[in-house]
Enzyme design. Structure first.
Site, PDB file in Angstrom:
ATOM      1  N   CYS A 344      -0.092  10.921 -46.836  1.00 44.10           N
ATOM      2  CA  CYS A 344       1.341  10.938 -46.556  1.00 44.10           C
ATOM      3  C   CYS A 344       1.761  12.249 -45.901  1.00 44.10           C
ATOM      4  CB  CYS A 344       2.106  10.688 -47.851  1.00 44.10           C
ATOM      5  SG  CYS A 344       1.630   9.121 -48.561  1.00 44.10           S
ATOM      6  N   GLU A 345       1.320  12.442 -44.672  1.00 38.79           N
ATOM      7  CA  GLU A 345       1.658  13.606 -43.851  1.00 38.79           C
ATOM      8  C   GLU A 345       1.567  13.145 -42.397  1.00 38.79           C
ATOM      9  OE1 GLU A 345       2.147  16.919 -44.721  1.00 38.79           O
ATOM     10  OE2 GLU A 345       1.601  16.782 -46.837  1.00 38.79           O
TER      11      GLU A 345
END
Ligand SMILES: *Cc1c(COP(=O)(O)O)cnc(C)c1O
Length: 417
Positions: A344-345
């Site tokens: 989640c980046e």
């Protein structure tokens, strides 16, 4: 030259097809070619065979024991930057006389451990570190062999995060202050200045910065000798670049050696080199499986089960890694795509805006040139177990580090009571 190639349209490491390894160990996994490792080491070492030298492979590039063991058996020494790396090179049986200890932040415990192992020398990066080593060696009744790491203030023209030899970098001792610090070292009872060290950066693709730095440290070495400070070891660090794609043509180790040897001719030193990337970078790849293919508004995303926690270089340095299908087919269209991980980046990508063959969910892809700063920089971010590591030799492969389990990730954690 490496040993990753297609045979019958299947990508192989030496004689082993990568899809076969994937079937046994799952994905993602790192795969190292032992023949490539050995070849890269031999080519590098042979380039310096005309003078007395020591090749100290830089452990931080890839510290996996099977890699270290392969190189130790080839006669490599090691450049370490922590107590953990010291433990690793001890584990593969490397004597202290083939170990140099670099790094700006050596702790007391690390210095003691290195003194106990009788490392060849400490590459000292500041006056307080010099005094600390002197004090600890005194307590142990020893005299610590040291070199000062000089910051020659030359621009290596590489990514700012991997340039280390500029004034603004935290590394080394400004070359204008070096003489004074050597004079101080010569007065201390428990250190012995025997070397001079510099390392200007990583992934250098031209020779000029190396030669410029060498000219500066050579002038210093001669001035020191005039003052009776006998420098025997000249450590020129690592940093030679590798081709991450076919357009890049960094100098061959032979050209690199020629340039350095020309400059030190007649100097009567033992030359130390600390190559990392050039030995191991193209001896390893990362194999991942495509989980999904998603069509965005503007481009396609190939979502794999490997992410920035497995291979950080694209996110950290915007690094380029060639991506190949493990099974080659000629009926594929080329499309513009990002290869991304599940993290989640937005920085979680392996390739961006790349023309790639059309991949389908379930297929395997290989990320080339992942042997250096790949696994050694990997983490558990997003609570992802670290990938398995495999080594291949001819027609055999072995898991040299099993995939971490989720249980292992939580093994030592306890609630606060
Ligand atoms: C990282 C490092 C190296 C190795 O650099 P490569 O670019 O991988 O060859 C050598 N010496 C020191 C002191 C380092 O920090």
């Amino acid at each position: 030259m490496d040993h990753f190639r297609y045979l019958d349209h299947r990508l192989h490491c030496e004689q082993v097809p990568l899809d076969q390894i994937a079937e046994h160990v799952g994905t993602p996994f790192y795969c190292y070619s032992r023949a490539t490792l050995e070849r890269h080491f031999d080519v590098f070492r042979d380039a310096f065979s005309s003078i007395e030298h020591l090749i100290c492979y830089s452990v931080k590039a890839n510290s996996t024991l099977a890699v270290l063991d392969t190189l130790a058996k080839r006669g490599a020494g090691f450049d370490i930057v922590s107590g953990g790396e010291l433990a690793r090179v001890k584990r593969v049986g490397c004597p202290g006389q083939r170990v140099v200890f670099s790094g700006v932040g050596k702790t007391e415990a690390e210095i003691r451990a290195a003194l106990e192992h009788r490392v060849l020398m400490f590459n000292v990066e500041s006056q307080p570190e010099l005094l600390r080593i002197n004090a600890l060696a005194g307590q142990m009744g020893l005299r610590a062999p040291i070199a000062l790491r000089i910051n020659p203030d030359v621009d290596p023209a590489t990514h700012p995060y991997i340039s280390t030899g500029l004034k603004r970098n935290k590394f080394g001792i400004p070359h204008q202050q070096a003489e004074e610090l050597y004079r101080l070292a010569a007065t201390l009872e428990h250190v012995q200045p025997i070397g001079l060290d510099c390392h200007i950066g990583s992934q250098l693709t031209t020779l000029e910065p190396f030669v410029d730095a060498l000219k500066r440290v050579k002038a210093l070495l001669l001035r020191l000798r005039q003052q009776g400070i006998a420098i025997r070891y000249l450590d020129l660090g690592g940093g030679l670049g590798i081709p991450y794609d076919t357009q890049q043509t960094p100098p061959h180790p032979e050209r690199y050696a020629e340039a350095l040897l020309r400059e030190i001719a007649g100097l009567d030193v033992v030359l130390i080199l600390e190559p990392g990337r050039v030995i191991v970078g193209n001896a390893g790849i990362l194999v991942a499986r495509v989980e999904y293919v998603k069509s965005g508004e503007e481009k396609r995303f190939i979502i794999t089960d490997a992410g920035m926690n497995d291979l950080l270089r694209p996110a950290l340095y915007d690094a380029h890694h060639t991506i190949l299908p493990v099974t080659r087919r000629f009926d594929r269209e080329e499309i513009m795509a990002d290869v991304v991980g599940p993290i989640c980046e937005s920085g979680d990508f392996l390739a961006r805006d790349r023309m790639l063959p059309e991949f389908h969910a379930g297929e395997l892809l290989a990320v080339r040139s992942a042997g250096a700063y790949g696994f050694s920089m990997s983490s558990n971010y997003n609570s992802r177990p670290r990938a398995a590591e495999v080594m291949v030799h001819q027609d055999r492969f072995a898991v040299v580090r099993p995939r971490e389990t989720i249980e292992q990730l939580m093994e030592h954690e306890v609630p606060f009571v």
